[in-house]
Every structure is written in structure tokens, then in C-alpha cells.
Design an enzyme around this catalytic site. Structure first.
Site, PDB file in Angstrom:
ATOM      1  N   GLY A   1       3.419   4.889   4.342  1.00 55.03           N
ATOM      2  CA  GLY A   1       3.173   3.522   4.813  1.00 55.03           C
ATOM      3  C   GLY A   1       4.247   3.003   5.744  1.00 55.03           C
TER       4      GLY A   1
ATOM      5  N   ARG B   1      -7.534   0.400  10.243  1.00 52.69           N
ATOM      6  CA  ARG B   1      -8.325   1.065   9.196  1.00 52.69           C
ATOM      7  C   ARG B   1      -9.832   0.864   9.388  1.00 52.69           C
ATOM      8  NH1 ARG B   1      -4.291   0.415   4.045  1.00 52.69           N
ATOM      9  NH2 ARG B   1      -3.410   2.484   4.270  1.00 52.69           N
TER      10      ARG B   1
HETATM   11  P1  ADP Z   1       7.181   5.643   3.273  1.00 56.27           P
HETATM   12  O1  ADP Z   1       6.442   4.365   2.940  1.00 56.27           O
HETATM   13  O2  ADP Z   1       7.077   5.991   4.728  1.00 56.27           O
HETATM   14  O3  ADP Z   1       6.807   6.789   2.354  1.00 56.27           O
HETATM   15  P2  ADP Z   1       9.444   4.844   1.668  1.00 56.27           P
HETATM   16  O4  ADP Z   1       8.633   3.753   1.059  1.00 56.27           O
HETATM   17  O5  ADP Z   1       9.812   5.998   0.834  1.00 56.27           O
HETATM   18  O6  ADP Z   1       8.747   5.361   3.020  1.00 56.27           O
HETATM   19  O7  ADP Z   1      10.834   4.245   2.209  1.00 56.27           O
HETATM   20  C1  ADP Z   1      10.891   3.139   3.042  1.00 56.27           C
HETATM   21  C2  ADP Z   1      11.997   2.198   2.630  1.00 56.27           C
HETATM   22  O8  ADP Z   1      13.239   2.868   2.576  1.00 56.27           O
HETATM   23  C3  ADP Z   1      12.163   1.079   3.631  1.00 56.27           C
HETATM   24  O9  ADP Z   1      11.921  -0.148   2.983  1.00 56.27           O
HETATM   25  C4  ADP Z   1      13.603   1.198   4.107  1.00 56.27           C
HETATM   26  O10 ADP Z   1      14.231  -0.042   4.291  1.00 56.27           O
HETATM   27  C5  ADP Z   1      14.250   1.946   2.981  1.00 56.27           C
HETATM   28  N1  ADP Z   1      15.480   2.606   3.422  1.00 56.27           N
HETATM   29  C6  ADP Z   1      15.618   3.624   4.285  1.00 56.27           C
HETATM   30  N2  ADP Z   1      16.915   3.932   4.461  1.00 56.27           N
HETATM   31  C7  ADP Z   1      17.632   3.076   3.689  1.00 56.27           C
HETATM   32  C8  ADP Z   1      19.025   2.889   3.419  1.00 56.27           C
HETATM   33  N3  ADP Z   1      19.942   3.652   4.008  1.00 56.27           N
HETATM   34  N4  ADP Z   1      19.383   1.925   2.539  1.00 56.27           N
HETATM   35  C9  ADP Z   1      18.440   1.165   1.940  1.00 56.27           C
HETATM   36  N5  ADP Z   1      17.118   1.294   2.146  1.00 56.27           N
HETATM   37  C10 ADP Z   1      16.704   2.239   3.005  1.00 56.27           C
HETATM   38 MG    MG Z   2       6.771   2.811   1.484  1.00 58.78          MG
END
Ligand code: ADP
Ligand code: MG
Length: 393
Positions: free
Chosen positions: A348, A37
Site C-alpha cells: 500500500g 481501483r
Molecule cells: P507497504 O505498505 O508498502 O508494505 P509498510 O506498511 O511496511 O509498507 O511500511 C510503510 C511505513 O514505514 C511508512 O509509514 C513509513 O513512514 C515507515 N517507515 C519507513 N522507514 C522508516 C523509518 N526509518 N523510521 C520510521 N518509519 C519508517
Molecule cells: Mg503499509
């Protein structure tokens, strides 16, 4: 189109308040683990420094409740000093006489980094008095903190209304890239969603669906869609709200005539088996918990990715933090990196996964803002951008 720092003339000797996003990731003992960053902010800082502006930088770090030593921005000042030797000073406060004096003594082309703006509760309250004090430090305000552009805080919104203003290079690049991808997508356009919360992502999925050719869904959110379609999912992560959000999305996609591709197999573990040994399953039932997309799904997604000319990805496809369940996310990251499509990754966790898979250099645009990039992709207004003057008025 918003006014950019390129449009500012006569910067020599002007005091510029630059809102940057130096919210750097830290480990448990408060050591900074990634300086991306700061590096991404260098072009804007350099531009201002080279034109003889007095650059006052303001940022937040973490979510402090009042002053917290481990969330001081002092370590960031040390990083800046490496890039601008002899030009950087640090202010232990954000507003007040002491800071005003430091600003007064600044020479042209020098930098003053203010302490963590969230040490003041007035920041997140968008307190007008606090914004006035901030504004009194400068002649011009530049917002380059894309990561907090969706926040209506004193340093991202309140102060912008009190000074002539513009956006920095990082913010400009984020807006242009994301808006262009949504307004003029290269076709076929494949959108990939994953992660945990469907409710948080309804707007972005539906807005992107308007222009995308297919929507691939993995991660925990896929289970809400599968339930909405009448499948069993064992003990996989869902809740009532997420299932109703998923059925709403399915209905709207049907009306739009858009294709949604859901996982056809999974890597799952048995809830009663404390060893959490992963195994594959076509249909989830009983005590099984889906934690990653399976190999057939990976193939299916890879085929879609192979045909795409544009890809937008948000949300890991499994519990990628766990070694046993990261294959789906990493393989899809690699497929996107290898594809000839124009690729954008936001969120993130998604960005962190792409970096861990060492694919970040091969992605066309890695968005620096999680919530902010999702909002922008949803077609929503972001207060921190909205408040900036238009280029031509
Ligand atoms: P981003 O930060 O990229 O927007 P999110 O915060 O929405 O993504 O999602 C990320 C989280 O989703 C991670 O902590 C991951 O462990 C969780 N996750 C993804 N698939 C599963 C699953 N099948 N079961 C439980 N948690 C999941
Ligand atoms: Mg996230």
C-alpha cells in the site's frame, strides 16, 4: 491454473456475482481521492456486460462497524454510471427480498452494485448462511478482488464454494505476473525491502531470497538488521521481535549464500531537538533517529538497480510521508522507473510513494493488493484464489 472469465461460455442472461475491490482511498471528510481501483476493474465489467451477463457487483469499503453512512458504496455507483450510462443501479442492501427483486428486474448487460458488504458482520466471519444468501442472487461467481484474496470472508471464499466460479482479468494478471517473476525471474534479480515491520515480511524476504541475486534493505526495518549485525542505531525504530526476525533472516541468507545490502549512511534527526532538523550520519548513536537512507546508500542502491534485469520492491526506504525524509524513497522509485529491468512494486505505502514520485507509469507492474501480493510473493496459498476451480478438470 485457475479458471478465468475467458473460460466461461453462455454468459448471455446469466446472473454473475462479481467480487470487486472498490475499497477506494478517502480523505478525512469521506471524499474519494483516487479511483484507480474502479478503472482497473473496468475490463472485467465490460467483458461481462458486452456478453449480456447481469453483473451484480459486491465490494467492501473501509472497516465499518455496522452501517456507516460515510462508507456507503453509493459514490462508487456514481462513478460506474459515468462509464456505463443508463446501465447501473444501486442496491441499498447486500442480501434480502429487496435486492432479490432488483436482481429479478435486471436486463441483460446491466449492472447492480450492492451496498458495502462489510456492513454485515457475517462477511468477515465467513458466515455460511450469509454466503448462501449471496449465492442465491447469482448463477456464477467471479472473484476479481485481488486486494482481499488473502481473506477468508463470505464474499471472497464462502460464496465461491456454492457457485460455478472463475477469476477476473485483474486477479488473473496479478497471479500470472507475480508467479512468473518468482518462478522464472530475469537475472540479475534485485529485491528491495523497506517499511516498518520485519516480522510481517520474514516469509516474503526468505522466499524471494531463494531466487533473487541481491537483497537491498532500507526503511525502518534496516535498523533491526543493523542491530542484529552488532551496529549501533541510536534511537531508530526497532523492537525485540523485529531484531530476532532480522537475525533469523541473516542466518538463512548466509546459508543460502545470498547477498544483503544494508544502508551505509542515513538521514537522521536528534530526538531531543524538537525541530527534527535532518542531518547525515554514517553511524547512528545516542539520541539520533534514522528516518531515511542517506546519499551514499542511494548511490549504492542505484548501482544495484542499474545492473538488474528484474526488480521487486516492497516498503518505503524512509518516513516518506514527511517531506524531509522522502528523498531516499523517491530517488529509488525514479531509479527503478528509469532502469531497463522488469519492475514490480507491491504494498500500500510503496505504491502510494511511487505515485507521489510520479513514477507509476514507468513501473511494469503495480500490484493492486498490499497484503495479498506479499502473501503471493511468499509462495503462500491465498484462500480467495485457492477456492476457485482449476481451468482443466
Ligand atoms: P507497504 O505498505 O508498502 O508494505 P509498510 O506498511 O511496511 O509498507 O511500511 C510503510 C511505513 O514505514 C511508512 O509509514 C513509513 O513512514 C515507515 N517507515 C519507513 N522507514 C522508516 C523509518 N526509518 N523510521 C520510521 N518509519 C519508517
Ligand atoms: Mg503499509
Amino acid at each position: 491454473m485457475k479458471r478465468s472469465i475467458r473460460d466461461l461460455v453462455g454468459l448471455e442472461g446469466k446472473r454473475v456475482l462479481l467480487r470487486a475491490d472498490f475499497n477506494l482511498p478517502m480523505n478525512k471528510v469521506g471524499k474519494i481521492t483516487d479511483t484507480t481501483r474502479v478503472v482497473s476493474e473496468l475490463p472485467t465489467i465490460r467483458y461481462l456486460v458486452e456478453r449480456g451477463a447481469k453483473v451484480i457487483i459486491c465490494s467492501h469499503l473501509g472497516r465499518p462497524k455496522g452501517f456507516e453512512f460515510r462508507l456507503s458504496l453509493w459514490p462508487v455507483a456514481l462513478i460506474l454510471m459515468k462509464y456505463f450510462p443508463g446501465k447501473v443501479q444501486f442496491a441499498h442492501k447486500v442480501i434480502g427480498d429487496e435486492v432479490a427483486k432488483q436482481v429479478e428486474s435486471m436486463s441483460n448487460g446491466s449492472i447492480l452494485l450492492l451496498e458495502n458488504v462489510r456492513f454485515y458482520k457475517e462477511e468477515t466471519e465467513n458466515d455460511p448462511e450469509f454466503a448462501k444468501h449471496l449465492a442465491s442472487l447469482a448463477d456464477i461467481y467471479v472473484n476479481d478482488a485481488f486486494g482481499v484474496a488473502h481473506r477468508k470472508h463470505a464474499s471472497t471464499f464462502g460464496v465461491a464454494r456454492l457457485l460455478p466460479n472463475a477469476i477476473g482479468f485483474l486477479m488473473e494478471n496479478e497471479i500470472n505476473t507475480i508467479e512468473e517473476a518468482i518462478k522464472n525471474p530475469k537475472k540479475p534479480f534485485v529485491a528491495i525491502f523497506g517499511g516498518a515491520k520485519v516480522q510481517d515480511k520474514i516469509k516474503v524476504i526468505l522466499n524471494i531470497a531463494k531466487v533473487a541475486d541481491s537483497i537491498l534493505v532500507g526503511g525502518a526495518m534496516a535498523y533491526s538488521f543493523l542491530v542484529a549485525q552488532g551496529h549501533t542505531i541510536g534511537q531508530s525504530l526497532i523492537n525485540a521481535e523485529s531484531v530476532s526476525s532480522a537475525s533469523q533472516i541473516l542466518d538463512e541468507l548466509k546459508t543460502m549464500g545470498k547477498r544483503i545490502v544494508l544502508p551505509i549512511d542515513h538521514i537522521a534527526y536528534n530526538l531531543s531537538d524538537k525541530k527534527m532538523k535532518p542531518f547525515q550520519t554514517e553511524v547512528l548513536s545516542g539520541d539520533m533517529v534514522g528516518a531515511d537512507i542517506g546519499p551514499k546508500t542511494i548511490n549504492l542502491f542505484e548501482e544495484e538497480i542499474g545492473r538488474a534485469r528484474q526488480i521487486v520492491w516492497n516498503g518505503p526506504l524512509g518516513k516518506y510521508e514527511d517531506e524531509k525524509f522522502k528523498a531516499g524513497t523517491f530517488k529509488i522509485a525514479k531509479a527503478i522507473a528509469k532502469s531497463k529491468a522488469y519492475s514490480i512494486v507491491g504494498g500500500g505505502d510503496s505504491v502510494s510513494a511511487v505515485k507521489q514520485a510520479k513514477c507509476d507509469k514507468l513501473i511494469n507492474h503495480i500490484s493492486t493488493g498490499g497484503g495479498a501480493s506479499l502473501k503471493l510473493m511468499s509462495g503462500e496459498d491465498l484462500p480467495g484464489i485457492d477456492v476457485i476451480q482449476e481451468k482443466y478438470i
